[in-house]
Structures are given as structure tokens and as C-alpha cells.
Design a protein around this motif. Structure first.
Motif, short mmCIF file in Angstrom:
data_model
loop_
_atom_site.label_atom_id
_atom_site.label_comp_id
_atom_site.label_asym_id
_atom_site.label_seq_id
_atom_site.Cartn_x
_atom_site.Cartn_y
_atom_site.Cartn_z
N SER A 171 8.42 36.53 102.36
CA SER A 171 8.41 35.38 103.26
C SER A 171 9.27 35.60 104.50
O SER A 171 9.37 34.73 105.37
CB SER A 171 8.88 34.12 102.53
OG SER A 171 10.25 34.25 102.16
N GLY A 172 9.93 36.78 104.60
CA GLY A 172 10.74 37.09 105.78
C GLY A 172 12.21 36.79 105.62
O GLY A 172 12.98 36.84 106.58
N ARG A 173 12.68 36.51 104.40
CA ARG A 173 14.10 36.25 104.17
C ARG A 173 14.87 37.56 104.14
O ARG A 173 14.47 38.50 103.46
CB ARG A 173 14.32 35.53 102.83
CG ARG A 173 13.79 34.13 102.76
CD ARG A 173 14.12 33.50 101.40
NE ARG A 173 13.38 34.14 100.32
CZ ARG A 173 13.73 34.05 99.02
NH1 ARG A 173 14.81 33.38 98.68
NH2 ARG A 173 12.99 34.62 98.10
N SER A 174 15.99 37.60 104.85
CA SER A 174 16.86 38.77 104.78
C SER A 174 17.77 38.60 103.56
O SER A 174 18.39 37.56 103.38
CB SER A 174 17.71 38.89 106.04
OG SER A 174 18.69 39.90 105.87
N ILE A 175 17.84 39.63 102.74
CA ILE A 175 18.70 39.59 101.55
C ILE A 175 20.16 39.83 101.94
O ILE A 175 21.07 39.35 101.28
CB ILE A 175 18.23 40.67 100.54
CG1 ILE A 175 16.81 40.36 100.04
CG2 ILE A 175 19.17 40.78 99.35
CD1 ILE A 175 16.15 41.50 99.29
N GLN A 176 20.39 40.55 103.05
CA GLN A 176 21.71 41.01 103.42
C GLN A 176 22.72 39.87 103.57
O GLN A 176 22.52 38.95 104.36
CB GLN A 176 21.65 41.81 104.73
CG GLN A 176 22.97 42.33 105.23
CD GLN A 176 23.68 43.25 104.23
OE1 GLN A 176 23.05 43.89 103.40
NE2 GLN A 176 24.98 43.30 104.30
N ALA A 177 23.79 39.94 102.79
CA ALA A 177 24.91 38.98 102.80
C ALA A 177 24.48 37.56 102.44
O ALA A 177 25.27 36.63 102.55
CB ALA A 177 25.62 38.98 104.15
N GLU A 178 23.23 37.39 101.99
CA GLU A 178 22.73 36.07 101.58
C GLU A 178 22.41 36.05 100.09
O GLU A 178 22.70 35.09 99.40
CB GLU A 178 21.46 35.72 102.38
CG GLU A 178 21.73 35.32 103.82
CD GLU A 178 22.54 34.04 103.94
OE1 GLU A 178 22.30 33.10 103.16
OE2 GLU A 178 23.43 34.00 104.80
N GLY A 179 21.79 37.11 99.61
CA GLY A 179 21.40 37.16 98.21
C GLY A 179 20.19 36.30 97.92
O GLY A 179 19.61 35.68 98.80
N ILE A 180 19.80 36.26 96.66
CA ILE A 180 18.69 35.43 96.19
C ILE A 180 19.27 34.24 95.44
O ILE A 180 20.04 34.41 94.49
CB ILE A 180 17.74 36.23 95.26
CG1 ILE A 180 17.16 37.46 95.99
CG2 ILE A 180 16.62 35.33 94.72
CD1 ILE A 180 16.30 37.16 97.19
N VAL A 181 18.91 33.04 95.88
CA VAL A 181 19.37 31.82 95.22
C VAL A 181 18.39 31.49 94.10
O VAL A 181 17.19 31.36 94.36
CB VAL A 181 19.49 30.65 96.22
CG1 VAL A 181 19.92 29.37 95.51
CG2 VAL A 181 20.46 30.99 97.34
N PRO A 182 18.85 31.34 92.86
CA PRO A 182 17.93 31.08 91.74
C PRO A 182 17.23 29.73 91.87
O PRO A 182 17.75 28.80 92.48
CB PRO A 182 18.85 31.08 90.51
CG PRO A 182 20.11 31.72 90.96
CD PRO A 182 20.24 31.46 92.42
N ASP A 183 16.04 29.64 91.27
CA ASP A 183 15.34 28.36 91.19
C ASP A 183 16.07 27.42 90.23
O ASP A 183 16.13 26.22 90.44
CB ASP A 183 13.91 28.58 90.68
CG ASP A 183 13.12 29.52 91.58
OD1 ASP A 183 12.99 29.21 92.78
OD2 ASP A 183 12.65 30.56 91.10
N VAL A 184 16.63 28.01 89.17
CA VAL A 184 17.40 27.24 88.18
C VAL A 184 18.77 27.91 88.04
O VAL A 184 18.85 29.09 87.69
CB VAL A 184 16.70 27.20 86.81
CG1 VAL A 184 17.55 26.43 85.79
CG2 VAL A 184 15.33 26.55 86.94
N VAL A 185 19.82 27.17 88.34
CA VAL A 185 21.18 27.72 88.25
C VAL A 185 21.69 27.59 86.83
O VAL A 185 21.65 26.50 86.24
CB VAL A 185 22.13 27.01 89.24
CG1 VAL A 185 23.57 27.50 89.05
CG2 VAL A 185 21.68 27.24 90.67
N ILE A 186 22.17 28.70 86.27
CA ILE A 186 22.81 28.69 84.95
C ILE A 186 24.27 29.07 85.16
O ILE A 186 24.57 30.23 85.45
CB ILE A 186 22.14 29.68 83.97
CG1 ILE A 186 20.64 29.37 83.84
CG2 ILE A 186 22.82 29.62 82.60
CD1 ILE A 186 19.88 30.39 83.00
N PRO A 187 25.19 28.12 85.07
CA PRO A 187 26.60 28.44 85.33
C PRO A 187 27.18 29.35 84.27
O PRO A 187 26.67 29.42 83.14
CB PRO A 187 27.28 27.05 85.31
CG PRO A 187 26.39 26.20 84.48
CD PRO A 187 25.00 26.72 84.69
#
Length: 443
Positions: A354-370
Motif C-alpha cells: 500500500s506504499g507504507r514505509s517500514i523504516q522507523a515506523e514498523g508494522i502496527v498489529p491489527d490486534v495488540v497483545i500486551p
């Protein structure tokens, strides 16, 4: 181009060391911006030669010209970003050995932190680092009695490596801890098995990828096929575990992503040179045939792991669960040099479909598990009351004892999973929910 540039540098430096005449003469022909017709910054080169001469002449101990020039090259490359580096011949040879999948050391992927400390990207499964409890995000501030600050990443890695069986002590700063941790580790031959598998409950598969190597893509597909063979039927769903996976070979990440996709872009790169512009497309063929997939990630999932999770997330092919990934979205190219050394240079950035840069951003999960620690509640709590505790209760009678035993065994396995790995337990629950929804849609 690089060779010509080095020749020009050599000409100017040697001329200046003979008295500065050539540099001064060249300055006369320079443009208003202080550059020669070839585009070299003459004033800065003159400053470099002045510093070189001053160190050679006045430093408290003699340093060879070769060493001084090597230090200069190291400084030039390593100050660009945390992943670019100059690798002397010995270090370059060690890196080549590392990529074969068997090497001596502690078993962790590391990078240089912005404050000059070595940061753990991820410990590798079944290695001294993982067994000693090293975590993603740990900062190594001392190796034995030597402070890390001021070292290059290559120098720090060299200190941590050594003869298998010998010991090394790391002093670590960890978020949430009041004081540094001192951890003693024993070096070992690191043999990385990148793919592991097992069945979770009835009909659900689990595949763990600890590192992306050349054959990881085909090994993962083979692992899924073996799980289905053991299950006696197609899997209802799959947990793909990429936690603490520091990355590896780009083509392996593309193959793993491609295994779950029928079409579309997987990843593309953008850099200054034409060689750095790459695009990878999926080919038809989904190893799970559209059945649900949960990708499990955390702060130690980096690089190739982020390519896979980003591609499957963008295509809505998998649910990404866990915690935000490391954010290493840059491409490093190894460039061998004529002296047997090499430079590892960042040449491009990764982008998701989709054109997202991974650099210094990372992938944000759809479901966060702390990150949680599950505390076991004592059984037979006197405050708990059940039907079986009531006077005169009816006895238990099971019309299908075999089926019940099977269900009880599955519950026991799931309970063990909760005690051992809470994040995987949650991922399995998500997978079961997705499988149920898919079945309802099909009916």
C-alpha cells in the motif's frame, strides 16, 4: 565511479602531503562553491589532510598511515546510519560465514543505538542469548570489562564472538529494571534451524520462523504440508510466529509472503540508483487455500519479518497480532573492496504493497497483545463453589466418554499453552474465532 573517486582522492591527498602545492593549485580552478571541476569538496579535503598530518605528527603514540585511513573510512560509513559499516577483511570473512547458517557466538541480531550502545534486535531461538534471557530492546553497555560506547558495531560483535565454550559477560540496561543486569554467557556454534512446526489443538497449525534463510520459504511450505498429513485433513487455520525474528534474506521473505497470496505486490524498494529499485509480485497458489492465518509479531520482529507481516496485512490475507515491530525498513548492500574488505551500505528503503514505509515506523498489529505475565490461581480455592460441592448433587454421566476424553485432553494442552506462552494462546483464540466466522459464511 567509486574507483575514479578514490583515485582523485588519492591524487589530492598525496599531493597535499608533499607540501600542499597541488591542493592549493587545484583550489584556484574550483567553482564558487569550493568544488573542483570533478565535484570534489576541496576545502574539506584540505581540512582532512591537515588533521591527518596533525595526528601523524603529534598524537601521543605513533599510528600507521594505513590505520589512520581505515579509521577515517570507518567514521565516514558508520556515521551515515546505524546499519552502514566498514568491514575490514577479517570481519567481512566472518560475515560471509554467518550467512551460511552456522557460526560461533551468542546468537542474537544487534544494531547500534542512537546513543552509541549496542541494541539487541532479537535473540535467535535455541542459542546462548535466548537461553540466558536476553530480550529484544536490551542495551549492551559493557562486554566483559570494556565499555561499548565509542566502539563500532563491527568491533562490538567481534568482542562477543569467540571460541565455542569460552565465556563472555554482558552488562545490560533493560527498560523497567532499576539497575543494569550482568549476564554471563557461554559461546557456542550457532546452528540456526529457521522453521519449526506443531499442531495446536484440533486442526490448527503453528509454524515458527526464527530467521529468514535461503530455503526458509520452501521449508515453511513443507512444514505446513507435514502438519496437514499429521492432522489427516487440511488445517482449519495457521499461526505464523515471527516474534523475535530479526530478518534475513529478502527473497525468503518474498517466498513466505507469496505462499499465502494469489496475486498482487508483495514489497518494493526505492533508492537513488536504478539497481535499488525492485518490485516483487505474488504468483498464484495459496498454501492455506484461503483458510485463516494469524501472524504473531513483537518488538523483535524486524526487516524480512516486517515485509511478510506488512504484505499479508495490506492484502487482508492475515490478521497481524502482538506488538509493534522493530521498524527496520532499509536495504543494506555488501560492496566488496579491492583490499579484501567491504562496506555494508544502506541503499534503499522497503515499502509495503500500500506504499507504507517500514523504516522507523514498523508494522502496527491489527490486534495488540500486551506483554503480560500470567499468574496461576490456586486450585480448590475455598471461596469457589461448584455444583459438585452441593449436598445431594446428581452424579456425572457421559453419553460420549471417548469424545469427552479427547476434548479434555485438548483443553489440557490449551491450558499448558496459557501458562507457557500467553501471546500464542491469544493468537490461537483469534484463529479459532476467524475459523468459526469463515465456516458460518460458507454454510
Amino acid at each position: 565511479m567509486t574507483g575514479q573517486w578514490m583515485k582523485k582522492i588519492g591524487w589530492l591527498v598525496s599531493g597535499a602531503m608533499l607540501g600542499g602545492t597541488l591542493v592549493v593549485a587545484a583550489t584556484v580552478t574550483a567553482s564558487d562553491k569550493g568544488k573542483s571541476a570533478s565535484g570534489l569538496p576541496l576545502q574539506e579535503l584540505r581540512t582532512f589532510v591537515e588533521v591527518f598530518n596533525a595526528v601523524e605528527r603529534s598524537y601521543v603514540e605513533p599510528v600507521s598511515d594505513d590505520k589512520l585511513l581505515e579509521y577515517a573510512i570507518k567514521g565516514m560509513v558508520s556515521n551515515l546510519d546505524p546499519h552502514s559499516d566498514y568491514l575490514p577483511p577479517e570481519s567481512f570473512k566472518e560475515m560471509q560465514e554467518h550467512t551460511t547458517g552456522e557460526f560461533g557466538g551468542l546468537g542474537m541480531e544487534v544494531s547500534m543505538d542512537k546513543d552509541g550502545f549496542v541494541k539487541v534486535v532479537a535473540p535467535i531461538d535455541d542459542t546462548p542469548a535466548q537461553k540466558a534471557g536476553i530480550r529484544a530492546g536490551d542495551l549492551i553497555i559493557k562486554i566483559d570489562d570494556k565499555p561499548v560506547k565509542g566502539m563500532t558495531l563491527t568491533e562490538a560483535v567481534k568482542l562477543m564472538r569467540g571460541k565455542p565454550g569460552t565465556e563472555v559477560t554482558l552488562t545490560i540496561v533493560r527498560k523497567g529494571e532499576d539497575k543494569p543486569l550482568v549476564i554471563k554467557l557461554k559461546r557456542a556454534i550457532i546452528q540456526v534451524k529457521s522453521v519449526k512446526k506443531k499442531l495446536l489443538g484440533e486442526g490448527f497449525g503453528y509454524v515458527r520462523i526464527s530467521q529468514f534463510q535461503v530455503r526458509t520459504g520452501s521449508e515453511m511450505v513443507e512444514a505446513i504440508e507435514k502438519l496437514e498429513e499429521k492432522n489427516g485433513a487440511p488445517l482449519k487455520g495457521l499461526v505464523l510466529d515471527l516474534r523475535n525474528n530479526p530478518g534475513g534474506v529478502l527473497t525468503a521473505a518474498v517466498q513466505v509472503s507469496d505462499a499465502f497470496l494469489n496475486k498482487g505486490l508483495i514489497v518494493y524498494t526505492k533508492g537513488r540508483n536504478e539497481d535499488a529499485q525492485m518490485k516483487f509480485e505474488a504468483r498464484r497458489g495459496d498454501v492455506m487455500d484461503g483458510r485463516p492465518v494469524v501472524v504473531l509479531v513483537n518488538e523483535g520482529s524486524a526487516s524480512a519479518s516486517e515485509i511478510v507481516s506488512g504484505a499479508l496485512q495490506d492484502h487482508h490475507r492475515a490478521l497481524v497480532a502482538g506488538r509493534k515491530t522493530f521498524g527496520k525498513g532499509s536495504v543494506q548492500t555488501l560492496m566488496p573492496l579491492s583490499n579484501g574488505a567491504a562496506i555494508k551500505l544502506t541503499t534503499a528503503r522497503y515499502y509495503t504493497p500500500s506504499g507504507r514505509s517500514i523504516q522507523a515506523e514498523g508494522i502496527v498489529p491489527d490486534v495488540v497483545i500486551p506483554r503480560l505475565k500470567v499468574q496461576k490461581v490456586e486450585e480448590n480455592d475455598p471461596l469457589e463453589i461448584h455444583e459438585a460441592d452441593l449436598k445431594g448433587h446428581l452424579d456425572h454421566k457421559d453419553d460420549k466418554p471417548v469424545k469427552q476424553k479427547k476434548a479434555d485432553a485438548e483443553r489440557t494442552e490449551v491450558k499448558k499453552l496459557l501458562d507457557k506462552d500467553y501471546e500464542l494462546y491469544e493468537a490461537l483464540n483469534l484463529l479459532k474465532g476467524m475459523s468459526l466466522v469463515q465456516l458460518q459464511k460458507e454454510e
